[in-house]
Design a protein around this motif. Structure first.
Motif, PDB file in Angstrom:
ATOM      1  N   LYS B   2      13.002  -2.054  -4.531  1.00  0.00           N
ATOM      2  CA  LYS B   2      14.255  -1.625  -5.149  1.00  0.00           C
ATOM      3  C   LYS B   2      14.189  -0.143  -5.485  1.00  0.00           C
ATOM      4  N   LEU B   3      15.067   0.597  -4.916  1.00  0.00           N
ATOM      5  CA  LEU B   3      15.102   2.016  -5.244  1.00  0.00           C
ATOM      6  C   LEU B   3      16.154   2.249  -6.312  1.00  0.00           C
ATOM      7  N   GLY B 222      21.200  -6.907 -13.175  1.00  0.00           N
ATOM      8  CA  GLY B 222      21.543  -6.083 -12.022  1.00  0.00           C
ATOM      9  C   GLY B 222      20.579  -6.268 -10.865  1.00  0.00           C
ATOM     10  N   THR B 223      20.955  -5.738  -9.725  1.00  0.00           N
ATOM     11  CA  THR B 223      20.131  -5.886  -8.522  1.00  0.00           C
ATOM     12  C   THR B 223      19.090  -4.774  -8.387  1.00  0.00           C
ATOM     13  N   TYR B 224      19.198  -3.718  -9.221  1.00  0.00           N
ATOM     14  CA  TYR B 224      18.300  -2.568  -9.061  1.00  0.00           C
ATOM     15  C   TYR B 224      17.005  -2.682  -9.854  1.00  0.00           C
ATOM     16  N   LEU B 225      16.942  -3.657 -10.732  1.00  0.00           N
ATOM     17  CA  LEU B 225      15.871  -3.742 -11.727  1.00  0.00           C
ATOM     18  C   LEU B 225      14.465  -3.793 -11.117  1.00  0.00           C
ATOM     19  N   ASN B 226      13.504  -3.131 -11.741  1.00  0.00           N
ATOM     20  CA  ASN B 226      12.098  -3.402 -11.431  1.00  0.00           C
ATOM     21  C   ASN B 226      11.345  -3.772 -12.712  1.00  0.00           C
ATOM     22  N   ALA B 227      10.039  -4.046 -12.580  1.00  0.00           N
ATOM     23  CA  ALA B 227       9.292  -4.591 -13.718  1.00  0.00           C
ATOM     24  C   ALA B 227       9.181  -3.589 -14.871  1.00  0.00           C
ATOM     25  N   PHE B 228       9.171  -2.302 -14.556  1.00  0.00           N
ATOM     26  CA  PHE B 228       9.119  -1.278 -15.602  1.00  0.00           C
ATOM     27  C   PHE B 228      10.350  -1.406 -16.501  1.00  0.00           C
ATOM     28  N   SER B 229      11.504  -1.311 -15.875  1.00  0.00           N
ATOM     29  CA  SER B 229      12.741  -1.355 -16.642  1.00  0.00           C
ATOM     30  C   SER B 229      12.986  -2.724 -17.253  1.00  0.00           C
ATOM     31  N   GLN B 230      12.574  -3.749 -16.545  1.00  0.00           N
ATOM     32  CA  GLN B 230      12.757  -5.090 -17.086  1.00  0.00           C
ATOM     33  C   GLN B 230      12.025  -5.259 -18.419  1.00  0.00           C
ATOM     34  N   SER B 231      10.795  -4.749 -18.480  1.00  0.00           N
ATOM     35  CA  SER B 231      10.020  -4.950 -19.705  1.00  0.00           C
ATOM     36  C   SER B 231      10.668  -4.222 -20.886  1.00  0.00           C
ATOM     37  N   TYR B 232      11.159  -3.011 -20.647  1.00  0.00           N
ATOM     38  CA  TYR B 232      11.857  -2.299 -21.730  1.00  0.00           C
ATOM     39  C   TYR B 232      13.171  -3.004 -22.090  1.00  0.00           C
ATOM     40  N   GLY B 233      13.915  -3.421 -21.077  1.00  0.00           N
ATOM     41  CA  GLY B 233      15.210  -4.059 -21.330  1.00  0.00           C
ATOM     42  C   GLY B 233      15.057  -5.364 -22.086  1.00  0.00           C
ATOM     43  N   ALA B 269      15.424   3.796 -16.787  1.00  0.00           N
ATOM     44  CA  ALA B 269      14.594   4.541 -15.836  1.00  0.00           C
ATOM     45  C   ALA B 269      14.771   4.043 -14.403  1.00  0.00           C
ATOM     46  N   TYR B 270      14.588   2.760 -14.221  1.00  0.00           N
ATOM     47  CA  TYR B 270      14.689   2.194 -12.880  1.00  0.00           C
ATOM     48  C   TYR B 270      15.692   1.046 -12.879  1.00  0.00           C
ATOM     49  N   SER B 271      16.803   1.262 -13.518  1.00  0.00           N
ATOM     50  CA  SER B 271      17.830   0.234 -13.490  1.00  0.00           C
ATOM     51  C   SER B 271      19.169   0.944 -13.591  1.00  0.00           C
ATOM     52  N   GLN B 272      20.196   0.180 -13.757  1.00  0.00           N
ATOM     53  CA  GLN B 272      21.526   0.758 -13.780  1.00  0.00           C
ATOM     54  C   GLN B 272      22.393  -0.168 -14.614  1.00  0.00           C
ATOM     55  N   VAL B 273      23.433   0.381 -15.218  1.00  0.00           N
ATOM     56  CA  VAL B 273      24.379  -0.470 -15.925  1.00  0.00           C
ATOM     57  C   VAL B 273      25.344  -1.107 -14.912  1.00  0.00           C
ATOM     58  N   GLY B 274      26.357  -1.808 -15.409  1.00  0.00           N
ATOM     59  CA  GLY B 274      27.181  -2.570 -14.480  1.00  0.00           C
ATOM     60  C   GLY B 274      28.659  -2.560 -14.804  1.00  0.00           C
ATOM     61  N   TRP B 351      28.737  -0.588  -9.737  1.00  0.00           N
ATOM     62  CA  TRP B 351      29.307  -1.779  -9.105  1.00  0.00           C
ATOM     63  C   TRP B 351      28.307  -2.429  -8.148  1.00  0.00           C
ATOM     64  N   GLU B 352      27.601  -1.579  -7.407  1.00  0.00           N
ATOM     65  CA  GLU B 352      26.634  -2.158  -6.475  1.00  0.00           C
ATOM     66  C   GLU B 352      25.507  -2.866  -7.230  1.00  0.00           C
ATOM     67  N   ASN B 353      25.066  -2.235  -8.328  1.00  0.00           N
ATOM     68  CA  ASN B 353      24.033  -2.870  -9.142  1.00  0.00           C
ATOM     69  C   ASN B 353      24.498  -4.239  -9.652  1.00  0.00           C
ATOM     70  N   ALA B 354      25.758  -4.285 -10.080  1.00  0.00           N
ATOM     71  CA  ALA B 354      26.260  -5.520 -10.696  1.00  0.00           C
ATOM     72  C   ALA B 354      26.565  -6.601  -9.669  1.00  0.00           C
ATOM     73  N   LEU B 355      27.162  -6.197  -8.569  1.00  0.00           N
ATOM     74  CA  LEU B 355      27.749  -7.204  -7.666  1.00  0.00           C
ATOM     75  C   LEU B 355      27.130  -7.211  -6.273  1.00  0.00           C
ATOM     76  N   GLY B 356      26.193  -6.326  -6.025  1.00  0.00           N
ATOM     77  CA  GLY B 356      25.553  -6.298  -4.710  1.00  0.00           C
ATOM     78  C   GLY B 356      26.264  -5.354  -3.748  1.00  0.00           C
ATOM     79  N   LYS B 357      25.690  -5.255  -2.561  1.00  0.00           N
ATOM     80  CA  LYS B 357      26.165  -4.253  -1.603  1.00  0.00           C
ATOM     81  C   LYS B 357      27.625  -4.483  -1.183  1.00  0.00           C
TER      82      LYS B 357
END
Lengths: 375, 375
Positions: B2-3, B222-233, B269-274, B351-357
């Motif tokens: 996930k970028l 969201g679809t962008y999440l990684n483990a770094f941001s997940q742990s903080y969130g 950091a590695y996520s996005q709102v929706g 929108w892409e983060n929330a609902l996909g491509k």
């Protein structure tokens, strides 16, 4: 108001004003599976010229592996392989600094530590000693470093030590095992690639992960804690519990343990470790027992101090079929016990954090020896 | 893999190499109840000379309060009181920069923002524009800032925006509401004193806290999440739940909400709102609705997208007897709806983060207008 004892020590040494600690954080972090491939791009803006190399200090378990091929060497960059079999030592730092000064006409552009706590701590110490004169042992203590370190990067290949975020580098010196605690110690850049931890043996994985877990048990049960450190410590603890008692995929477990280590390291900002670390330091000083396993050897016997933590720890041991060595302290001389007890009891802030201001009445040399004898 | 989309945007604009984001963190933090008293000591090493002032941008709700007496003024330091009634604007930044350049012969030693998200964002933007020529609107976007900002310090007096840790300063410009996203935006120093949030009204406390809560719901789903941001969130979410649904003392609640905001901000950091933020931006652009309440106005209607989060949100509303304004969009013209829908749909990464491509097939302008009409 809970003050941080490490800062109290600093203040006692340097200024009389009591104060809240101004905590330094790693200013840059790259996170992600496969992100090791970014290292070249990360280093590029920090390369001063073609004579100022990047020096990669790499755990020698990686010698001959594909990881080494991925290290972005250019110009006269150098890889130095180092064994992490023993705890890092002050004279080892001095020898590395001499070698680097001897090998190159210019001060390095960067020092990059790739490995576990030992390699990360060596990278920090070498970066400091390249720009501060004298020997590493001169800087063991609090805020003795005067000049900024050479730009240094930490890349953990095992999770749990927290060395990637801490403002210390713990070194075994001729007289003491003590950190170079300073704002200049902290890495300028950390790169967290969970895939790098893939080849770790089960025992190493467990012992190093327990470094984080035990550290959190100690800080969350300590008297120094504030809400900042509590929130990081709780998250690290939650992640450790998921990793060691949950049902994660190996890849998710690697990601979560890497974050547990990160948060566990951050939680030290306004907290302190306790009985396990104080005792483990003594064990390590006398017998050279590595920090991770040393904490485990001690912690299993700390039921009286951390009943819930020890119960969880034993569940984790059972689930992962971990058998700790036995009889480690069997047959030690009285003098040896005295040394361990003495080194351990010198860790006053740790004892005070764990047992309160009247800790001396609760942890006598005799009682401490009895605990060591169980190991 | 996930970028981070924000980084993708950056790359599209400036370089073609896909990459992992090198995330900047606030390099220094002081935490603690009463730690505002440390501000003088924190600033002292950064004072260049007696003609280079520290400029304190302070929320005007504090005018005449004891907080102002505690601001460590020396030399020709200046306090500028600013209303946070409206969202920060690019021309407001330009006016502040002109005033400061006009009032002083030397560039300030420091810009200190004391207040909520508006004041923190103004402090960041002013610090950037003092060392980068042109107008604030020129820098809205990704990585358009070329020179380091003046040393700037963030001191939140309300918790939830995450502005204290973010690398953006969101400004309402003549044409767009968009952040100055850059590595130079981030504060050089943050001071977190939970006692400063004591006087906040219940509504402000709730709406601003919900900024953090909603942000975490969006990023964790969201679809962008990684483990770094997940742990903080996750930690921010846990703390919000404790604060808004638990049974904490007011003082513990202030401490925990301050940390929730901190971790929530880090989680970006590695996520996005929706969806909520995308819609709230439209609302704010057209009607000047403040970000915190705007998110709440939108979020209550997002049951289809975040069912669990919306259920928790409604529990929190009920527990704290929060009544949101109604009919906010009643009677708006078609043109007004078109503007809101247009501004919102431009937030493509959200929108892409929330609902996909294939988000465009899921969120049509007509559907979005229907959601706005409920508000």
């Amino acid at each position: 108001m809970k003050l941080n004892k490490e800062f109290d020590i600093k203040n006692t040494a340097s200024t009389s004003a009591p104060s809240f600690r101004n905590f330094p954080m790693v200013p840059r972090v790259v996170y992600g599976r496969g992100s090791f491939s970014e290292l070249g791009a990360v280093l590029m803006p920090h390369r001063k010229n073609s004579d100022a190399p990047c020096i990669f200090l790499v755990d020698d378990v990686f010698e001959g592996t594909s990881l080494v091929d991925r290290i972005p060497l250019i110009f006269n960059d150098q890889i130095i392989f180092i064994s992490a079999e023993e705890e890092p030592k002050t004279d080892q730092v001095d020898a590395l600094v001499s070698k680097i000064k001897n090998d190159f006409s210019e001060r390095p552009s960067a020092i990059i530590g790739i490995g576990g706590g030992t390699l990360l701590d060596l990278a920090k110490a070498v970066a400091i000693l390249l720009s501060n004169s004298g020997n590493a042992a001169n800087y063991q203590g609090w805020d003795l470093v005067r000049k900024a370190a050479v730009y240094h990067v930490g890349i953990p290949t095992i999770s749990g030590t927290g060395a990637e975020v801490s403002r210390t580098t713990v070194l075994l010196g001729p007289e003491k095992k003590l950190g170079i605690n300073s704002d200049f110690t902290i890495f300028d850049q950390v790169l967290l690639d969970p895939d790098l931890t893939e080849g770790v043996t089960k025992e190493q994985w467990f012992y190093t992960g327990m470094d984080c877990f035990i550290h959190c048990v100690e800080s969350l049960n300590g008297t120094y804690l504030n809400a900042f450190s509590q929130s990081y410590g709780e998250k690290a603890m939650d992640l450790c519990t998921e990793v060691f008692l949950g049902d994660l995929s190996p890849s998710d477990a690697r990601e979560k343990l890497m974050m547990a280590s990160w948060h566990g390291g951050m939680s030290i900002a306004y907290s302190q470790v306790g009985v396990a670390h104080a005792m483990s330091y003594g064990l390590s000083f006398l017998l050279g027992v590595k920090h991770g396993i040393g904490n485990c050897l001690v912690f299993q016997h700390l039921n009286d101090y951390y009943p819930e933590g020890v119960a969880l720890f034993k569940q984790m041991m059972a689930k992962h079929h971990i058998a700790l060595p036995k009889g480690v302290c069997a047959g030690l001389s009285d003098e040896a016990f005295d040394t361990m007890v003495g080194v351990s009891l010198k860790m006053e802030p740790l004892w005070e954090n764990a047992l309160g201001k009247d800790w001396r009445s609760k942890m006598t040399p005799a009682r401490l020896r009895t605990l060591y004898e169980k190991i």
